[in-house]
Design a protein around this motif. Structure first.
Motif, PDB file in Angstrom:
ATOM      1  N   ALA A 175     -18.583  12.496   0.967  1.00 32.28           N
ATOM      2  CA  ALA A 175     -19.458  12.872   2.071  1.00 32.28           C
ATOM      3  C   ALA A 175     -20.183  11.657   2.618  1.00 32.28           C
ATOM      4  CB  ALA A 175     -20.460  13.908   1.615  1.00 32.28           C
ATOM      5  N   GLY A 176     -20.114  10.541   1.894  1.00 34.05           N
ATOM      6  CA  GLY A 176     -20.853   9.379   2.381  1.00 34.05           C
ATOM      7  C   GLY A 176     -20.361   8.086   1.756  1.00 34.05           C
ATOM      8  N   VAL A 177     -21.058   7.020   2.087  1.00 35.23           N
ATOM      9  CA  VAL A 177     -20.728   5.710   1.555  1.00 35.23           C
ATOM     10  C   VAL A 177     -21.550   5.477   0.283  1.00 35.23           C
ATOM     11  CG1 VAL A 177     -19.953   4.678   3.682  1.00 35.23           C
ATOM     12  CG2 VAL A 177     -22.397   4.773   3.201  1.00 35.23           C
ATOM     13  N   PRO A 178     -21.220   4.558  -0.592  1.00 34.59           N
ATOM     14  CA  PRO A 178     -20.102   3.619  -0.511  1.00 34.59           C
ATOM     15  C   PRO A 178     -18.764   4.245  -0.897  1.00 34.59           C
ATOM     16  CG  PRO A 178     -21.272   3.291  -2.561  1.00 34.59           C
ATOM     17  CD  PRO A 178     -22.044   4.319  -1.789  1.00 34.59           C
ATOM     18  N   LEU A 179     -17.710   3.638  -0.341  1.00 38.80           N
ATOM     19  CA  LEU A 179     -16.358   3.965  -0.775  1.00 38.80           C
ATOM     20  C   LEU A 179     -15.552   2.672  -0.728  1.00 38.80           C
ATOM     21  CD1 LEU A 179     -14.020   5.893  -1.489  1.00 38.80           C
ATOM     22  CD2 LEU A 179     -13.781   6.381   0.928  1.00 38.80           C
ATOM     23  N   TYR A 180     -14.915   2.357  -1.850  1.00 37.76           N
ATOM     24  CA  TYR A 180     -14.100   1.144  -1.931  1.00 37.76           C
ATOM     25  C   TYR A 180     -12.689   1.547  -2.332  1.00 37.76           C
ATOM     26  CZ  TYR A 180     -18.817  -0.610  -2.284  1.00 37.76           C
ATOM     27  OH  TYR A 180     -20.142  -0.844  -2.061  1.00 37.76           O
ATOM     28  N   VAL A 181     -11.710   1.137  -1.534  1.00 33.65           N
ATOM     29  CA  VAL A 181     -10.330   1.482  -1.856  1.00 33.65           C
ATOM     30  C   VAL A 181      -9.479   0.223  -1.733  1.00 33.65           C
ATOM     31  CG1 VAL A 181      -8.408   3.024  -1.358  1.00 33.65           C
ATOM     32  CG2 VAL A 181     -10.723   3.758  -0.838  1.00 33.65           C
ATOM     33  N   VAL A 182      -8.601   0.032  -2.731  1.00 38.82           N
ATOM     34  CA  VAL A 182      -7.657  -1.085  -2.672  1.00 38.82           C
ATOM     35  C   VAL A 182      -6.265  -0.505  -2.442  1.00 38.82           C
ATOM     36  CG1 VAL A 182      -6.589  -2.957  -3.978  1.00 38.82           C
ATOM     37  CG2 VAL A 182      -9.038  -2.531  -4.184  1.00 38.82           C
ATOM     38  N   TYR A 183      -5.542  -1.069  -1.458  1.00 39.27           N
ATOM     39  CA  TYR A 183      -4.183  -0.632  -1.165  1.00 39.27           C
ATOM     40  C   TYR A 183      -3.210  -1.753  -1.497  1.00 39.27           C
ATOM     41  CZ  TYR A 183      -6.502   2.961   1.605  1.00 39.27           C
ATOM     42  OH  TYR A 183      -7.290   3.985   2.012  1.00 39.27           O
ATOM     43  N   GLY A 184      -2.011  -1.347  -1.918  1.00 39.48           N
ATOM     44  CA  GLY A 184      -0.959  -2.324  -2.144  1.00 39.48           C
ATOM     45  C   GLY A 184       0.355  -1.730  -1.691  1.00 39.48           C
ATOM     46  N   PRO A 185       1.436  -2.501  -1.843  1.00 36.20           N
ATOM     47  CA  PRO A 185       2.742  -2.000  -1.431  1.00 36.20           C
ATOM     48  C   PRO A 185       3.152  -0.793  -2.273  1.00 36.20           C
ATOM     49  CG  PRO A 185       2.809  -4.334  -1.987  1.00 36.20           C
ATOM     50  CD  PRO A 185       1.488  -3.824  -2.435  1.00 36.20           C
ATOM     51  N   ASP A 186       4.170  -0.095  -1.829  1.00 36.63           N
ATOM     52  CA  ASP A 186       4.750   0.986  -2.620  1.00 36.63           C
ATOM     53  C   ASP A 186       3.718   2.089  -2.846  1.00 36.63           C
ATOM     54  OD1 ASP A 186       6.921   2.044  -3.726  1.00 36.63           O
ATOM     55  OD2 ASP A 186       6.877   0.898  -5.598  1.00 36.63           O
ATOM     56  N   ASN A 187       2.899   2.345  -1.835  1.00 33.26           N
ATOM     57  CA  ASN A 187       1.890   3.409  -1.926  1.00 33.26           C
ATOM     58  C   ASN A 187       0.883   3.227  -3.044  1.00 33.26           C
ATOM     59  OD1 ASN A 187       2.640   4.858   0.326  1.00 33.26           O
ATOM     60  ND2 ASN A 187       4.281   5.893  -0.805  1.00 33.26           N
ATOM     61  N   PHE A 188       0.615   1.983  -3.394  1.00 36.65           N
ATOM     62  CA  PHE A 188      -0.418   1.728  -4.397  1.00 36.65           C
ATOM     63  C   PHE A 188      -1.785   1.972  -3.755  1.00 36.65           C
ATOM     64  CE2 PHE A 188      -3.615  -1.001  -6.276  1.00 36.65           C
ATOM     65  CZ  PHE A 188      -3.407  -0.848  -7.636  1.00 36.65           C
ATOM     66  N   VAL A 189      -2.532   2.906  -4.332  1.00 37.50           N
ATOM     67  CA  VAL A 189      -3.882   3.199  -3.835  1.00 37.50           C
ATOM     68  C   VAL A 189      -4.806   3.297  -5.031  1.00 37.50           C
ATOM     69  CG1 VAL A 189      -5.359   4.804  -2.608  1.00 37.50           C
ATOM     70  CG2 VAL A 189      -2.996   4.527  -1.890  1.00 37.50           C
ATOM     71  N   LYS A 190      -5.876   2.537  -5.004  1.00 29.94           N
ATOM     72  CA  LYS A 190      -6.830   2.648  -6.103  1.00 29.94           C
ATOM     73  C   LYS A 190      -8.231   2.790  -5.533  1.00 29.94           C
ATOM     74  CE  LYS A 190      -8.361   0.775 -10.384  1.00 29.94           C
ATOM     75  NZ  LYS A 190      -7.921   0.421 -11.688  1.00 29.94           N
ATOM     76  N   VAL A 191      -8.874   3.908  -5.850  1.00 29.50           N
ATOM     77  CA  VAL A 191     -10.257   4.119  -5.421  1.00 29.50           C
ATOM     78  C   VAL A 191     -11.153   3.512  -6.493  1.00 29.50           C
ATOM     79  CG1 VAL A 191     -12.000   5.815  -4.826  1.00 29.50           C
ATOM     80  CG2 VAL A 191      -9.613   6.238  -4.236  1.00 29.50           C
ATOM     81  N   LEU A 192     -12.011   2.584  -6.087  1.00 29.41           N
ATOM     82  CA  LEU A 192     -12.893   1.927  -7.054  1.00 29.41           C
ATOM     83  C   LEU A 192     -14.136   2.772  -7.295  1.00 29.41           C
ATOM     84  CD1 LEU A 192     -12.714  -1.788  -5.806  1.00 29.41           C
ATOM     85  CD2 LEU A 192     -11.169  -0.550  -7.316  1.00 29.41           C
TER      86      LEU A 192
END
Lengths: 201, 683
Positions: free
Chosen positions: B642-659
């Motif tokens: 619903a709000g910040v903070p939000l940190y997300v790292v993306y990489g190839p091959d649909n790599f998604v990591k929410v910190l």
């Protein structure tokens, strides 16, 4: 592919550590401990039944408050009569306050007319830490599906004075009543009060 | 049944024994195992009609401790129950600053040394001096080392009732105890709840050795370390949540202490996310109250220094006309101008911008233009600007004429010159209007407009009122000239605002331009050759204005907080980077987000993270949610936030990591490295 499997495992690992930390509305962490008759008792044996966990230390003034007034024993009798499992757990480390031999534990049960299903020993404190048990008393309710439904204080008045017991809301009773009525305990999580558990340091 | 009776009987017995035990020892001082407690008074006598201090002194043995109002992980705060004494009323305990006491794996808040729990007692003024009173306190406490002993004591102190008193033998204890009290004022603070932490932010504290003590035991994990840091005079604290924290609170109370001084904090949630759309609608009675207040606000605007001169001239000029007509034009001018403002603000808000009344003052260009306007009005009031046709006659003829055009423009001019005055004073009240649905906002603004127009309208409508105004005469000229100075004062204030927006060198240019402007106006009024002068003035004004424009458009030099490599977030940028299998770090932040600031300082702006972000194959997108933004909102919703903070790292091959919401440099670097590994693998 190989790495996918690994990261999948890592995720599963994170999930399982979360499940291990005793949180309300999550599966109650599994454990096996020795009882005061030398038998090994596991939480999983009681699937299908309500289980109440009570952390205790018979020398703690707050435990004395509830045992001295027959409050704790009355709860034990009420619920074990209703086929609820009552596990009294001692997490005091050897040499620390509240640590007792199996024999003393049984004598205490007799002399205080207590009625737990089992008295269990957790001298390493692993089970207590897993449930984040902080004080004696510290109470938990597990439902027949093995989900933790209540964690916290025994009642609403934080004191060592037995005169406060009749004026307090007993959270074990209110939690069990709510579960019997098919609803969720309210409150389901409270800050416990009492003596700190004398864990192995 | 039998059993229940037995239980009640046992309880009664126990509690009676308890009290019997306590009652036996009603002294002013009691020694119990590991502790001494006593009841003392600061004054030697009770003085009717005053509030004085009594206190319970607690002296635990060395290595033993008692507790603060929140005892922490275990333990119990002492309780004082006063027995009723005729004519005495007792206040709350004034808790001294506590210490954090580590016991095994837990942390308690309390006192390991002798201390005094002071309690104010108010002595009824009806009580006659002479005789004495006995104050009796039932004290319950817990004294602990690792193991704890509870105790109960009834303490009594008998004092004479007299018309004056002297310091008692214990007065010294009170002097010392006062030094250990937190400040009397409660500081406002903001808090924010993340998945695992509570972030608290306070203004106006210096030094870095603060510790926060929550007043409730189910807020913070007492044994976890608190992270405290400073940014721009703000203190941010990051505290691990208690296992028993339920999150649903609208106020969190803390004591903040550095060991020698302390303040109570009352923390409110930081910037509610839906401040624009989510507010409740006003009831009819509330609406009437707000409209009434707006009407009153409008009336007050008439006497603001920037408005009064214009309206005074108008009022006086009315006297010269026996029958002023077209008076509704004045009201119309004001209404049109107010509604134009309101509609602009509302439509901009609907399009996603957060604006308030006076938003135009955020533009340095508008500030500069207003400075010219006020200088011009001031000069025309001083008669520097000749009254006549053309540009210079505008102020005079538009305002003091007697036709519908003149009245209409008086209204418009009044609203424009009023805006610098309204913005700072009425921002809060108008803020209420602006978070309401557009219809209600319009209603409130119109109430304000009517209030603003009311005094002049009354003069227009009732000739008898006009007769009450002083008769015209030579004094009017003096009065008019005197009114020029509030105008210049407003111009001076505008120049100061301008300096804050565009910098001091730009302000100097503005001042020179105003000087040149005044000079040209004077020249024009003085020199005979009208044509040359007009050309000269117009070109001069244009030159000055274009210079100001250029300077104003250059924003003041700001220190860039984000790293040079960051790019503003847009969904399109992210999509195209991901399509190219790039490594991307997305940072969703806002100026009002405490956790975001903490993370920026603790993790994102550290050398370690900056070095990683600086490399060419890593893209750093920053989304600023300080103002509402639908693109960012959509992105947050995608991650069920619903709000910040939000940190997300993306990489190839649909790599998604929410910190996690609370970062360390390692968390960021590890996540980016994982994404890079994916990339190496893919290529």
């Amino acid at each position: 592919m190989h790495r996918k499997l690994l990261s999948g495992l890592a995720v599963a690992g994170i999930l399982s550590t979360q499940a291990v930390a005793g949180s309300v509305n999550e599966p109650a962490p599994a454990f096996s401990l020795q009882n005061s008759y030398g038998e090994t008792v596991s939480l999983s044996e009681f699937e299908g039944k309500h289980v109440i966990l009570e952390w205790t230390n018979h020398e703690c003034p707050y435990v004395k408050k509830h045992y001295g007034a027959d409050n704790m024993q009355a709860l034990q009798r009420t619920y074990t009569d209703e086929d609820v499992v009552w596990l009294t757990i001692i997490s005091s480390a050897p040499g620390k306050q509240g640590h007792v031999s199996a024999q003393t534990a049984n004598e205490l049960t007799d002399s205080r007319e207590a009625a737990p299903t089992h008295v269990l020993f957790d001298p390493d404190g692993d089970v207590g830490r897993m449930y984040k048990a902080k004080t004696t008393p510290h109470m938990y309710i597990v439902d027949p599906k093995g989900t933790l439904q209540y964690a916290g204080a025994i009642d609403s008045i934080k004191s060592a004075n037995p005169a406060d017991i009749p004026n307090a809301v007993n959270y074990v009773t209110s939690g069990m009543d709510a579960l019997a009525a098919g609803s969720d305990p309210n409150p389901e999580l409270t800050a416990p009060y009492g003596c700190s558990i004398k864990y192995k340091s | 049944m039998e059993l229940r009776h037995l239980v009640i009987f046992t309880l009664l017995c126990t509690s009676m024994c308890w009290h019997a035990l306590a009652k036996t020892s009603a002294d002013s001082s009691i020694s119990a195992p590991h502790i001494q407690v006593s009841l003392v008074s600061e004054d030697s006598a009770l003085v009717p009609g005053t509030t004085q201090l009594v206190g319970v002194r607690i002296e635990p043995d060395p290595h033993w401790h008692t507790y603060w109002q929140n005892p922490g992980d275990s333990g119990e705060a002492p309780k004082i129950t006063w027995q009723q004494t005729d004519g005495m009323s007792f206040g709350e305990i004034q808790w001294p600053l506590p210490q954090a006491i580590r016991v095994a794996h837990l942390v308690n808040y309390g006192y390991a040394d002798a201390h005094l729990l002071m309690v104010p007692v108010t002595v009824d003024k009806q009580i006659q001096p002479g005789g004495e009173r006995t104050l009796t306190a039932d004290l319950s406490y817990l004294v602990c080392k690792e193991n704890c002993i509870p105790g109960w004591a009834t303490l009594s102190l008998t004092l004479p009732v007299a018309s004056d008193s002297a310091p008692s033998a214990s007065a010294q204890l009170f002097t010392k105890a006062r030094e250990a009290l937190p400040a009397a004022d409660t500081l406002p603070a903001a808090f924010e709840v993340t998945d695992s932490h509570i972030a608290v932010s306070v203004n106006g504290l210096s030094s870095e050795d603060w510790t926060l003590f929550p007043l409730r035991s189910d807020v913070a994990s007492h044994s976890s370390n608190q992270q405290i840091l400073y940014e721009n005079g703000q203190l941010h604290a990051l505290i691990q949540q208690s296992d028993y924290f339920t999150g649903a609170q609208d106020t969190l109370e803390f004591l903040i202490s550095d060991g020698t001084q302390g303040y109570y904090l009352k923390a409110r949630p930081a910037a509610p996310i839906d401040s624009v759309t989510g507010s409740e609608t006003l009831g009819v009675s509330d609406l009437a109250i707000y409209a009434g207040m707006a009407l009153l606000g409008g009336l007050i605007l008439n006497i603001m220094p920037c408005v009064l001169p214009i309206l005074s001239i108008k009022a006086l000029s009315l006297q010269q006309h026996a029958k002023p007509g077209h008076h509704w034009a004045y009201l119309l001018g004001i209404l049109v101008c107010f509604n134009a403002f309101t509609v602009t603000i509302i439509s901009l808000q609907v399009s996603g911008q957060q604006l308030g009344w006076g938003f135009h003052l955020q533009s340095p260009l508008v500030i500069a233009a207003l400075a010219f306007l006020f200088t011009f009005i001031g000069l025309s009031l001083l008669d520097v600007v000749a009254v006549g046709p053309g540009l210079s006659g505008m102020g005079q003829s538009l305002v003091s004429g007697n036709n519908h055009r003149s009245h209409f423009f008086t209204g418009v001019l009044a609203v424009i010159v009023a805006s610098p005055c309204t913005a700072p004073f009425m921002a809060a009240a108008l803020g209420v209007a602006l978070v309401q649905p557009p219809v209600i906002a319009l209603f409130i603004f119109n109430a304000l407009a009517v209030g603003f127009a009311l005094p002049m309208m009354l003069l227009f409508i009732f000739p008898s009122l006009r007769k009450k105004l002083p008769a015209p005469g030579p004094w009017m000229n003096v009065f008019k000239q005197a009114l020029a100075f509030p105008m210049f004062a407003t111009a001076a204030w505008l120049c100061w605002v301008y300096a804050g927006q565009a910098g001091t060198s730009a302000q100097f240019v503005l001042l020179c331009a105003l000087l040149g402007f005044a000079f040209l106006l004077w020249l024009k009024a003085t020199l005979p050759d009208k044509l040359t002068v007009t050309v000269l003035s117009v070109s001069g004004c244009l030159a000055i204005f274009s210079l100001i424009t250029v300077l104003s458009l250059q924003p003041p030099t700001k220190v860039d907080k984000e790293s040079a490599s960051s790019t503003p977030y847009t969904a399109q940028t992210l999509a195209s980077l991901r399509a190219k299998d790039q490594v991307v770090l997305v940072n969703m932040t806002a100026d009002w987000c405490i956790t975001c600031k903490v993370n920026e300082q603790v993790a994102l702006s550290t050398r370690k993270v900056q070095d990683v972000l600086a490399s060419d194959n890593i893209h750093y997108l920053v989304g600023d949610w300080t103002n509402k933004n639908d693109e960012i909102y959509t992105y947050l919703k995608q991650y069920e936030r619903a709000g910040v903070p939000l940190y997300v790292v993306y990489g190839p091959d649909n790599f998604v990591k929410v910190l996690p919401q609370v970062l360390t440099p390692d968390i960021v670097v590890t996540a980016i490295n994982q994404a890079l590994q994916e990339q190496n693998h893919a290529s």
